[in-house]
Scaffold this motif. Structure first.
Motif, mmCIF file in Angstrom:
data_model
loop_
_atom_site.group_PDB
_atom_site.id
_atom_site.type_symbol
_atom_site.label_atom_id
_atom_site.label_comp_id
_atom_site.label_asym_id
_atom_site.label_seq_id
_atom_site.Cartn_x
_atom_site.Cartn_y
_atom_site.Cartn_z
ATOM 1 N N ALA A 28 40.835 44.017 40.820
ATOM 2 C CA ALA A 28 40.086 42.832 40.384
ATOM 3 C C ALA A 28 38.600 42.975 40.705
ATOM 4 O O ALA A 28 37.736 42.637 39.882
ATOM 5 C CB ALA A 28 40.650 41.583 41.051
ATOM 6 N N VAL A 29 38.301 43.486 41.886
ATOM 7 C CA VAL A 29 36.900 43.687 42.266
ATOM 8 C C VAL A 29 36.227 44.667 41.319
ATOM 9 O O VAL A 29 35.106 44.432 40.831
ATOM 10 C CB VAL A 29 36.799 44.181 43.725
ATOM 11 C CG1 VAL A 29 35.390 44.695 44.033
ATOM 12 C CG2 VAL A 29 37.162 43.070 44.694
ATOM 13 N N LEU A 65 32.613 44.145 34.475
ATOM 14 C CA LEU A 65 32.320 43.091 33.510
ATOM 15 C C LEU A 65 30.927 42.506 33.722
ATOM 16 O O LEU A 65 30.202 42.229 32.753
ATOM 17 C CB LEU A 65 33.366 41.983 33.616
ATOM 18 C CG LEU A 65 34.748 42.282 33.027
ATOM 19 C CD1 LEU A 65 35.724 41.157 33.348
ATOM 20 C CD2 LEU A 65 34.663 42.497 31.522
ATOM 21 N N ALA A 66 30.541 42.321 34.979
ATOM 22 C CA ALA A 66 29.215 41.768 35.269
ATOM 23 C C ALA A 66 28.123 42.689 34.730
ATOM 24 O O ALA A 66 27.143 42.229 34.126
ATOM 25 C CB ALA A 66 29.051 41.579 36.778
ATOM 26 N N GLN A 67 28.307 43.977 34.914
ATOM 27 C CA GLN A 67 27.310 44.920 34.415
ATOM 28 C C GLN A 67 27.352 45.011 32.891
ATOM 29 O O GLN A 67 26.306 45.132 32.242
ATOM 30 C CB GLN A 67 27.545 46.300 35.039
ATOM 31 C CG GLN A 67 27.329 46.288 36.540
ATOM 32 C CD GLN A 67 27.389 47.672 37.171
ATOM 33 O OE1 GLN A 67 26.526 48.044 37.942
ATOM 34 N NE2 GLN A 67 28.424 48.435 36.853
ATOM 35 N N ALA A 96 34.121 47.514 31.833
ATOM 36 C CA ALA A 96 35.241 46.992 32.617
ATOM 37 C C ALA A 96 36.212 48.117 32.968
ATOM 38 O O ALA A 96 36.748 48.167 34.090
ATOM 39 C CB ALA A 96 35.963 45.897 31.837
ATOM 40 N N THR A 121 37.088 45.457 38.268
ATOM 41 C CA THR A 121 36.970 44.869 36.941
ATOM 42 C C THR A 121 35.812 43.879 36.866
ATOM 43 O O THR A 121 35.022 43.886 35.910
ATOM 44 C CB THR A 121 38.276 44.155 36.550
ATOM 45 O OG1 THR A 121 39.369 45.073 36.633
ATOM 46 C CG2 THR A 121 38.190 43.609 35.134
ATOM 47 N N CYS A 122 35.685 43.020 37.883
ATOM 48 C CA CYS A 122 34.610 42.027 37.894
ATOM 49 C C CYS A 122 33.241 42.696 37.957
ATOM 50 O O CYS A 122 32.297 42.261 37.276
ATOM 51 C CB CYS A 122 34.788 41.079 39.078
ATOM 52 S SG CYS A 122 36.191 39.948 38.908
ATOM 53 N N CYS A 123 33.136 43.763 38.754
ATOM 54 C CA CYS A 123 31.863 44.489 38.834
ATOM 55 C C CYS A 123 31.508 45.105 37.479
ATOM 56 O O CYS A 123 30.356 45.025 37.024
ATOM 57 C CB CYS A 123 31.939 45.579 39.893
ATOM 58 S SG CYS A 123 32.031 44.977 41.596
ATOM 59 N N GLY A 140 34.785 50.098 35.727
ATOM 60 C CA GLY A 140 34.887 49.352 36.972
ATOM 61 C C GLY A 140 36.276 49.373 37.564
ATOM 62 O O GLY A 140 36.451 49.612 38.766
ATOM 63 N N ILE A 141 37.302 49.136 36.736
ATOM 64 C CA ILE A 141 38.665 49.072 37.262
ATOM 65 C C ILE A 141 39.130 50.440 37.770
ATOM 66 O O ILE A 141 39.844 50.542 38.769
ATOM 67 C CB ILE A 141 39.648 48.517 36.214
ATOM 68 C CG1 ILE A 141 40.981 48.152 36.877
ATOM 69 C CG2 ILE A 141 39.870 49.498 35.076
ATOM 70 C CD1 ILE A 141 41.940 47.433 35.954
#
Length: 344
Positions: free
Chosen positions: A126-127, A133-135, A243, A129-131, A246-247
């Motif tokens: 989750a961390v 997605l934010a980028q 994403a 993925t969120c990182c 990130g994941i």
């Protein structure tokens, strides 16, 4: 000039392009085989089963991130934050598993009541993925160049890791977690991280080669404006691409924490170099649109073989960095040269 003479001139040119295409495609693999041969002759322990599995286990961590990086670079982007995301995801996983015991951050007043490795794995994913997605949102919505976004992200995520970890490591004594980093399967032979890397590599290859999403990635990398005019939602594809990067970085962070038995605030430092080197050496163009997962796997293994072989030959670590950096420059120069010749 007659038609016959034109065909005579064109035939050698076509043959040269075919030869160049063959060289471009197999050069990393040929170089890898030559490296294996050289180190095998220089040190008899290099080709031992134990050492080869050590190489593959080491490769599996940054190889996962290299697969995600391949998706990003194919679109013409770059992700400099993969190492920092790895560290942040690994630290969050450790905090979730242990409850923040022996750490400045605690999930509850008791401090040592954790949730186990399954929740830790989900938290790491989750961390990551969120990182990502934010980028991806910063790149697509704010129109900030990927280099700037991920450079800033690298600093933000590294700082967040230091804050959560109190500037130090967080030990994790969990047998289930340890299996993900040190366990072996298939007659107690194949390390678990290697199997995970193989599965993710196959999925990454399948998506790029046989799905509409994969074809759109190549299309965007070749010409983003043409892809947009063709009806492709470029922003959505780019968002998914970051994403994915990130994941996979989050998964790599979970595996590294499992291997070390602790989450390190400085984990993944300089991994960006290895990851980008793996992708570029594997034949992926920095300009986007050209590259394969297979090439990235070869590039990852090549970097692993090179670093392992240099260590076994007692080469100074400073020289190792110089050698890897030089190889990156040569690989990029080779890609640019072959791209120009293909266009000619």
């Amino acid at each position: 000039m007659t038609m016959a003479s034109t065909q005579t001139v064109a035939a050698p040119d076509a043959e040269k392009r075919r030869d160049l295409s063959w060289l471009t495609r197999f050069a990393p693999l040929i170089f890898l085989l030559l490296l294996v041969l050289f180190f095998g002759l220089a040190n008899e322990r290099f080709l031992s089963t134990r050492n080869l599995f050590n190489i593959f286990t080491e490769v599996s961590v940054y190889g996962l991130m290299a697969i995600g990086m391949t998706y990003v670079v194919l679109t013409g982007g770059i992700d400099l934050s993969v190492g920092a995301i790895l560290a942040l995801a690994g630290m969050v996983a450790a905090i979730v598993i242990t409850g923040g015991a022996n750490n400045s951050f605690s999930l509850n007043d008791a401090g040592a009541q954790g949730f186990g490795w399954p929740v830790g794995l989900l938290a790491a994913a989750a961390v990551g993925t969120c990182c990502g997605l934010a980028q991806g949102l910063a790149v697509t919505r704010l129109r900030v160049p990927p280099f700037v976004v991920t450079l800033g992200g690298m600093s933000i995520f590294r700082g967040a890791t230091l804050l959560l970890g109190g500037g130090g490591p967080l030990g994790v004594n969990d047998e289930g977690l340890r299996w993900w980093g040190r366990g072996r399967i298939l007659w107690d032979t194949v390390p678990v991280p290697v199997l995970i890397f193989a599965i993710v590599a196959f999925l990454g290859f399948f998506i790029l080669r046989y799905t509409r999403f994969g074809r759109r990635i190549y299309f965007i990398g070749g010409n983003a404006e043409a892809a947009r005019l063709a009806g492709i939602d470029v922003k959505r594809v780019l968002l998914f691409v970051y994403a994915i990067s990130g994941i996979l970085s989050g998964l790599a962070g979970f595996i590294m924490t499992a291997r070390l038995g602790s989450a390190e605030a400085v984990a993944g430092v300089s991994f960006e170099l290895r990851v980008i080197a793996s992708v570029i050496i594997g034949g992926t163009s920095l300009f986007g649109g050209i590259g394969t997962i297979g090439g990235t796997i070869v590039g990852s293994i090549l970097i692993g073989v090179l670093l392992n072989g240099l260590v076994m030959l007692n080469v100074n670590s400073y020289w190792q960095e110089i050698i890897v950096g030089s190889i990156i420059i040569l690989a990029v120069a080779f890609n640019i040269l072959t791209s120009k010749r293909r266009a000619a």
